[in-house]
Scaffold this motif. Structure first.
Motif, PDB file in Angstrom:
ATOM      1  N   GLU A   1       0.832  -1.208   0.000  1.00 25.08           N
ATOM      2  CA  GLU A   1       0.000   0.000   0.000  1.00 25.08           C
ATOM      3  C   GLU A   1       0.866   1.258   0.000  1.00 25.08           C
ATOM      4  O   GLU A   1       0.563   2.236  -0.702  1.00 25.08           O
ATOM      5  CB  GLU A   1      -0.918  -0.011   1.224  1.00 25.08           C
ATOM      6  CG  GLU A   1      -1.625   1.302   1.513  1.00 25.08           C
ATOM      7  CD  GLU A   1      -2.610   1.707   0.436  1.00 25.08           C
ATOM      8  OE1 GLU A   1      -3.043   2.868   0.456  1.00 25.08           O
ATOM      9  OE2 GLU A   1      -2.946   0.871  -0.430  1.00 25.08           O
TER      10      GLU A   1
ATOM     11  N   TRP B   1     -10.472  -3.982   5.329  1.00 20.30           N
ATOM     12  CA  TRP B   1      -9.162  -4.428   4.844  1.00 20.30           C
ATOM     13  C   TRP B   1      -9.263  -5.932   4.596  1.00 20.30           C
ATOM     14  O   TRP B   1      -9.031  -6.744   5.481  1.00 20.30           O
ATOM     15  CB  TRP B   1      -8.086  -4.119   5.880  1.00 20.30           C
ATOM     16  CG  TRP B   1      -6.702  -4.481   5.438  1.00 20.30           C
ATOM     17  CD1 TRP B   1      -6.084  -5.685   5.555  1.00 20.30           C
ATOM     18  CD2 TRP B   1      -5.755  -3.626   4.792  1.00 20.30           C
ATOM     19  NE1 TRP B   1      -4.824  -5.653   5.035  1.00 20.30           N
ATOM     20  CE2 TRP B   1      -4.589  -4.389   4.559  1.00 20.30           C
ATOM     21  CE3 TRP B   1      -5.781  -2.302   4.383  1.00 20.30           C
ATOM     22  CZ2 TRP B   1      -3.454  -3.862   3.934  1.00 20.30           C
ATOM     23  CZ3 TRP B   1      -4.662  -1.770   3.773  1.00 20.30           C
ATOM     24  CH2 TRP B   1      -3.509  -2.529   3.548  1.00 20.30           C
TER      25      TRP B   1
ATOM     26  N   VAL C   1      -5.980  -4.518  -1.900  1.00 20.33           N
ATOM     27  CA  VAL C   1      -5.150  -3.537  -1.216  1.00 20.33           C
ATOM     28  C   VAL C   1      -5.979  -2.303  -0.908  1.00 20.33           C
ATOM     29  O   VAL C   1      -6.722  -1.815  -1.746  1.00 20.33           O
ATOM     30  CB  VAL C   1      -3.913  -3.184  -2.065  1.00 20.33           C
ATOM     31  CG1 VAL C   1      -3.118  -2.083  -1.416  1.00 20.33           C
ATOM     32  CG2 VAL C   1      -3.046  -4.417  -2.276  1.00 20.33           C
TER      33      VAL C   1
END
Length: 433
Positions: free
Chosen positions: A250, A419, A431
């Motif tokens: 990320e 997430w 992601v």
């Protein structure tokens, strides 16, 4: 007649203050300090300054202590030494500040050893020294110990990535500001107040538009209180390795985005492209570095590398680390020492071994290291921290009960971004953006 009436009024005011002083000091200490404590201490500072500086060797004579008498040099104690000039003591919350003009040849270190003598002579709780301007020092006197029962001043406005977690010894709010210090190291032995500080931090960050992640290798026992507000909680080393790899991915994606639009950080991006800040809380970091078998070596190496990459790259990309542990020493390996160098914010509670205090504060300030090692068992929640100016201060976090932490996490659970990567078969998918 008017003068006599004035004296009667002054006498009546003094009698009222003397009679109500104990109750006022007990129930309204800041009011008592403004009305009684501060004026009395100002008088005491003025009356004792010459004798104090003379006895402590801070006063300097205008003429040297030796003269030429014929062919002989006669030495002796100089007569009528001149004390350093002081300004009018300035009132502040729970204390006062005195600015001292140094004599030629004097440095702030000459006043450091006199702090205890000044504390007793002025009858205050403590005297600290600061030096912001060349040729001057500021003696800051504390009327009482504000850390005995810390009450955080009310904050009118809350800023993003800024958490008020307790009170500093000078009466100011203790703030963890990730915009000023992007990464933090928190150390402390069992029942020293480390977990309470983390709870206070999460409580302040929970209402903000921030994505919170947790790594707790004690089975998630500590950070599970906030699981409703966390986007992901890793409770094993395998999960921690996977989560850190996802966060590095990320971070790299954010880096490419900033490069594509010519921005140096996510804060320079247009509002529609700006990413949500991420705060990663790592509890018991030593568990990440312990190796029981040879097979653990590769996993520990990957974790160490990814943590270091997040610390090096995350500041400008909105990814922040809070690394906590009971014991954090150089014996855990070079990866820990390299990571420590990237953690600008330092907080040290009472620790069980000198090596942990050395790791937290030894490279910043030796006086702070000595102060941390003097924290007693009875001072739960008291810690040594550094501020933006590099000064060290004693501080104490606000006590947060487990039930308060759990309620706060549930209340703001809707603000936790999803997430999906941690528990899916393929960690490269989903992601967070």
């Amino acid at each position: 007649m008017l003068a006599q009436l004035l004296w009667v009024m002054v006498l009546a005011l003094v009698l009222v203050l003397l009679s109500t002083g104990p109750g006022l000091r007990r129930n309204y200490p800041y009011v008592w300090w403004c009305l009684v404590g501060y004026p009395v201490t100002v008088v005491r500072v003025r009356l004792t300054w010459r004798r104090l500086t003379t006895n402590l060797g801070l006063a300097v004579a205008k003429r040297p202590g030796r003269v030429l008498l014929g062919d002989m040099v006669v030495r002796g104690d100089p007569l009528r030494p001149v004390p350093p000039r002081i300004g009018l003591p300035k009132l502040r919350r729970g204390g006062l500040d005195v600015t001292v003009r140094l004599h030629p040849g004097q440095v702030p270190e000459h006043f450091l050893s006199t702090a205890d003598a000044l504390t007793h002579a002025w009858r205050v709780h403590a005297v600290r020294l600061f030096s912001d301007d060349r040729g001057f020092v500021t003696l800051s006197a504390l009327a009482w110990d504000p850390l005995r029962a810390p009450v955080v001043p009310y904050q009118l406005k809350q800023r993003a990535l800024r958490a008020v977690v307790g009170l500093l010894e000078d009466g100011r709010a203790w703030v963890i500001d990730f915009r000023k210090a992007p990464h933090w190291l928190i150390v402390g032995a069992t029942r020293s107040g480390k977990s309470t500080l983390i709870a206070s931090l999460v409580k302040e960050l929970a209402p903000q538009r921030v994505a919170l992640f947790g790594i707790d290798l004690k089975g998630g026992m500590e950070l599970s209180l906030f699981e409703d507000r966390l986007s992901a909680l890793a409770s094993t080393r395998a999960e921690a390795a996977r989560l850190l790899a996802e966060l590095v991915a990320e971070t790299e994606a954010r880096m490419q985005l900033c490069r594509s639009v010519g921005a140096r950080s996510i804060w320079d991006l247009p509002a529609k492209l700006r990413k949500t800040p991420i705060v990663v809380i790592v509890d018991e970091v030593a568990e990440l570095y312990l190796m029981a078998t040879r097979e653990d070596n590769a996993e520990v190496g990957e974790i160490s590398t990814n943590l270091l990459r997040l610390a090096q790259l995350g500041a400008a990309l909105g990814v922040h680390l809070v690394v906590a542990g009971q014991r954090v020493g150089s014996d855990l390996g070079p990866g820990v020492t390299a990571l420590r160098a990237q953690l600008a914010g330092r907080i040290c509670h009472r620790v069980s071994d000198p090596g942990t205090a050395e790791m937290a504060l030894g490279d910043l300030n030796k006086d702070a290291l000595a102060a941390a090692q003097r924290i007693t068992l009875a001072e739960q929640g008291v810690a040594i921290t550094t501020d933006a100016d590099g000064q060290w201060l004693r501080a104490r976090s606000i006590h947060i009960t487990p039930e308060q932490a759990r309620r706060m996490a549930r209340k703001y659970a809707r603000l936790a971004p999803s997430w999906p990567g941690l528990h899916t078969p393929e960690p490269d998918e989903g992601v967070y953006v």
